[in-house]
Design an enzyme around this catalytic site. Structure first.
Site, PDB file in Angstrom:
ATOM      1  N   ARG A  27      26.257  44.217  16.067  1.00  0.00           N
ATOM      2  CA  ARG A  27      25.838  45.504  16.877  1.00  0.00           C
ATOM      3  C   ARG A  27      25.362  46.249  15.397  1.00  0.00           C
ATOM      4  O   ARG A  27      26.499  46.649  14.874  1.00  0.00           O
ATOM      5  CB  ARG A  27      26.850  45.915  17.542  1.00  0.00           C
ATOM      6  CG  ARG A  27      27.350  45.014  18.763  1.00  0.00           C
ATOM      7  CD  ARG A  27      27.947  45.566  19.850  1.00  0.00           C
ATOM      8  NE  ARG A  27      26.935  46.560  20.654  1.00  0.00           N
ATOM      9  CZ  ARG A  27      26.400  45.660  21.599  1.00  0.00           C
ATOM     10  NH1 ARG A  27      26.627  44.334  21.764  1.00  0.00           N
ATOM     11  NH2 ARG A  27      25.528  46.212  22.362  1.00  0.00           N
ATOM     12  N   TYR A  39      35.151  51.882   1.580  1.00  0.00           N
ATOM     13  CA  TYR A  39      34.324  53.103   1.853  1.00  0.00           C
ATOM     14  C   TYR A  39      33.170  52.983   0.850  1.00  0.00           C
ATOM     15  O   TYR A  39      33.379  52.846  -0.344  1.00  0.00           O
ATOM     16  CB  TYR A  39      35.383  54.234   1.774  1.00  0.00           C
ATOM     17  CG  TYR A  39      35.498  54.858   3.011  1.00  0.00           C
ATOM     18  CD1 TYR A  39      34.364  55.270   3.784  1.00  0.00           C
ATOM     19  CD2 TYR A  39      36.770  55.266   3.346  1.00  0.00           C
ATOM     20  CE1 TYR A  39      34.679  56.056   5.146  1.00  0.00           C
ATOM     21  CE2 TYR A  39      37.234  56.016   4.546  1.00  0.00           C
ATOM     22  CZ  TYR A  39      35.647  56.134   5.338  1.00  0.00           C
ATOM     23  OH  TYR A  39      36.365  56.898   6.468  1.00  0.00           O
ATOM     24  N   THR A  63      17.667  47.757  16.803  1.00  0.00           N
ATOM     25  CA  THR A  63      18.924  47.276  16.931  1.00  0.00           C
ATOM     26  C   THR A  63      18.946  46.004  16.533  1.00  0.00           C
ATOM     27  O   THR A  63      17.895  44.995  16.627  1.00  0.00           O
ATOM     28  CB  THR A  63      19.578  47.618  18.292  1.00  0.00           C
ATOM     29  OG1 THR A  63      18.839  47.136  19.228  1.00  0.00           O
ATOM     30  CG2 THR A  63      19.597  48.979  18.601  1.00  0.00           C
ATOM     31  N   LYS A 111      20.106  42.284  19.520  1.00  0.00           N
ATOM     32  CA  LYS A 111      19.338  41.891  20.721  1.00  0.00           C
ATOM     33  C   LYS A 111      18.534  40.623  20.159  1.00  0.00           C
ATOM     34  O   LYS A 111      19.129  39.682  20.155  1.00  0.00           O
ATOM     35  CB  LYS A 111      18.362  42.934  21.064  1.00  0.00           C
ATOM     36  CG  LYS A 111      19.191  44.455  21.646  1.00  0.00           C
ATOM     37  CD  LYS A 111      17.969  45.124  22.290  1.00  0.00           C
ATOM     38  CE  LYS A 111      18.657  46.269  22.894  1.00  0.00           C
ATOM     39  NZ  LYS A 111      18.929  47.650  21.972  1.00  0.00           N
ATOM     40  N   GLU A 135      30.233  55.440   1.064  1.00  0.00           N
ATOM     41  CA  GLU A 135      29.352  56.358   1.492  1.00  0.00           C
ATOM     42  C   GLU A 135      28.286  56.482   0.385  1.00  0.00           C
ATOM     43  O   GLU A 135      28.620  56.406  -0.924  1.00  0.00           O
ATOM     44  CB  GLU A 135      30.037  57.779   1.422  1.00  0.00           C
ATOM     45  CG  GLU A 135      30.703  58.287   2.847  1.00  0.00           C
ATOM     46  CD  GLU A 135      31.928  57.934   2.825  1.00  0.00           C
ATOM     47  OE1 GLU A 135      32.652  56.985   1.624  1.00  0.00           O
ATOM     48  OE2 GLU A 135      33.085  58.721   3.180  1.00  0.00           O
ATOM     49  N   ASP A 163       9.859  51.779  18.029  1.00  0.00           N
ATOM     50  CA  ASP A 163      11.374  51.546  18.521  1.00  0.00           C
ATOM     51  C   ASP A 163      11.186  49.994  19.046  1.00  0.00           C
ATOM     52  O   ASP A 163      10.850  49.767  20.211  1.00  0.00           O
ATOM     53  CB  ASP A 163      12.009  52.360  19.309  1.00  0.00           C
ATOM     54  CG  ASP A 163      13.335  51.774  19.685  1.00  0.00           C
ATOM     55  OD1 ASP A 163      13.703  50.636  19.665  1.00  0.00           O
ATOM     56  OD2 ASP A 163      14.111  52.584  20.462  1.00  0.00           O
TER      57      ASP A 163
HETATM   58  N1  DSN Z   1      21.373  49.131  26.173  1.00  0.00           N
HETATM   59  C1  DSN Z   1      20.140  48.984  25.579  1.00  0.00           C
HETATM   60  C2  DSN Z   1      19.521  47.943  26.670  1.00  0.00           C
HETATM   61  O1  DSN Z   1      20.096  47.216  27.338  1.00  0.00           O
HETATM   62  O2  DSN Z   1      18.158  47.872  26.518  1.00  0.00           O
HETATM   63  C3  DSN Z   1      19.301  50.157  25.366  1.00  0.00           C
HETATM   64  O3  DSN Z   1      19.882  50.942  24.556  1.00  0.00           O
END
Ligand code: DSN
Length: 427
Positions: free
Chosen positions: A250, A45, A241, A244, A47, A215
């Site tokens: 993730r 943990y 994120t 990707k 925080e 974003d």
């Molecule tokens: N689920 C994502 C995507 O496939 O683009 C967006 O959050």
């Protein structure tokens, strides 16, 4: 682990090995990223932030988190500072001299939507006006879509695409911004195949006194690899994120310009929104950033775009209509209306043949659950080592299924053969 679970994991790995993953937001994490994810770091943990934790025993986690920040700044070539320079109280932030243009990096957001929730929480008050691209025109749920927190807690104004060219209508963005005076303007998309003009977004945001939040979840890997314009000179906050095009675990990262914004973002993540960071994910993010600085990553990013261009050209040759006429990124949005098949039916048909894509709205669609489009992309296949030649095969498979109505099991055999030539890096 029970036999049942280990068999399910094996089955999913086999599914990934033997299918062509065309979902543009999916990719393959390296064994090194998976090793960090599966480490005992998950037991701790932590925080708070390095040097300012609520619990004891965080010396090593502190080093890991600062290292992840340092590697992230390097991966994007940013002049930056580590969170350890931020003071304990907001009143002292303005005493930090000379760091106004330095980028800070928060690596704790659990994923994209919580990262965006933290950004709203940091930069706006409930009821404030915020602006983003509409979901139906390629934006994201958290950019102000109906039903999402971003439109329930904030007054969300939505911009879209120019109906003739299917390109972001920057004049509309500007006139809406002037009329509604939002606190935040989001740039960034989940289903847009063309280059985003971050410079124009930055100029519009500045002219109305709004924060420009980019974003770049979909294109962060392309940006770091030099295959897409970077938003940093034109944005106040940049989030992405990590699973990707960056090929990490993730999770999500938030870059903020200057200590004032960094302080607000950090506070919004914890204590504002989340509890303990996922330290195993933080380490995996650090691994991802190390990998992104290698020459091989830049080669991959450029190949993703080359592959998408070839796939798009081949699909057009087979008569598929592409939203905005083609692609300059990793992503292609196919409008299937002229092929007399819905997005859902096409996605199911492709899946039967081992080609995994997703149905998607195209501009003008009225039923989001039965859209006329299919969204595909090349990051995952490029990570498997596929190049232009294989993209031509993928387009041909789609032509055989959709136009020639060949039985899916015939195409499936060819798909498996192709997949076996480009295995995932897992045992
Ligand atoms: N689920 C994502 C995507 O496939 O683009 C967006 O959050």
């Amino acid at each position: 682990m029970s036999k049942k679970l280990s068999n399910l994991i094996k089955a999913e790995t086999k599914r990934q090995q033997e299918t062509l993953g065309l979902i543009p937001s999916e990719n393959i994490a390296s064994p090194a990223v998976l090793a960090a994810l599966g480490s005992p770091l998950t037991n701790k943990y932590s925080e708070g932030y390095p040097g300012k934790r609520y619990y004891q025993g965080n010396q090593i986690v502190d080093e890991i988190e600062l290292y992840a920040q340092e590697q992230g700044l390097k991966a994007f070539g940013l002049r930056g500072a580590l969170s350890s320079v931020l003071p304990m109280s907001e009143s002292k932030v303005s005493e930090l001299k000379g760091l106004g243009n330095s980028w800070f990096l928060n690596v704790q957001a659990h994923s994209g939507s919580p990262a965006n929730a933290a950004i709203y929480f940091a930069l706006a008050e409930p009821g404030d006006t915020v602006m983003g691209q509409s979901l139906a025109h390629g934006g994201h749920l958290t950019h102000g879509a109906n039903l999402n927190f971003s439109s329930r807690f904030y007054n969300a104004v939505q911009y879209g695409l120019d109906p003739k060219k299917d390109l972001i209508d920057y004049d509309q963005v500007e006139s809406l911004a002037k009329r509604h005076k939002p606190r935040i303007i989001y740039s960034g998309t989940t289903a847009y195949p063309q280059i985003i003009d971050f410079k124009r977004f930055g100029k519009i945001a500045k002219s109305v006194g709004a924060y420009h939040v980019a974003d770049v979840s979909h294109i962060a890997g392309l940006i770091a690899g030099g295959a897409h314009q970077a938003p940093f000179p034109y944005a106040d906050v940049v989030m992405a994120t990590t699973h990707k095009t960056m090929r990490g675990p993730r999770g999500a990262v938030i870059f903020s310009k200057g200590p004032e914004l960094a302080y607000k973002i950090n506070k919004a993540i914890i204590p504002g929104l989340q509890g303990g960071p996922h330290n195993n994910v933080t380490a995996a993010i650090a691994v991802m950033f190390e990998e992104m600085q290698k020459v091989a990553f830049k080669r991959y990013a450029k190949q993703v775009v080359k592959n998408a261009a070839v796939l798009a050209a081949e699909l057009k040759r087979y008569g598929f209509a592409l939203v905005s006429g083609g692609t300059k990124t990793h992503l292609i949005l196919i409008d299937l209306k002229s092929k007399n098949i819905t997005g859902k039916a096409a996605a199911l048909l492709l899946e039967e043949a081992g080609i995994v894509a997703n149905k998607n709205s195209v501009p003008g669609d009225e039923k989001p659950f039965n859209p006329s489009g299919l969204r595909i992309g090349t990051p995952l296949l490029t990570s498997r080592g596929m190049k232009e030649k294989e993209m031509k095969e993928v387009a041909m498979f789609m032509h055989h299924l959709v136009d020639l109505k060949e039985p899916a099991e015939f195409v499936r055999k060819e798909v498996v053969k192709l997949c076996k030539k480009f295995p995932l890096p897992y045992k």
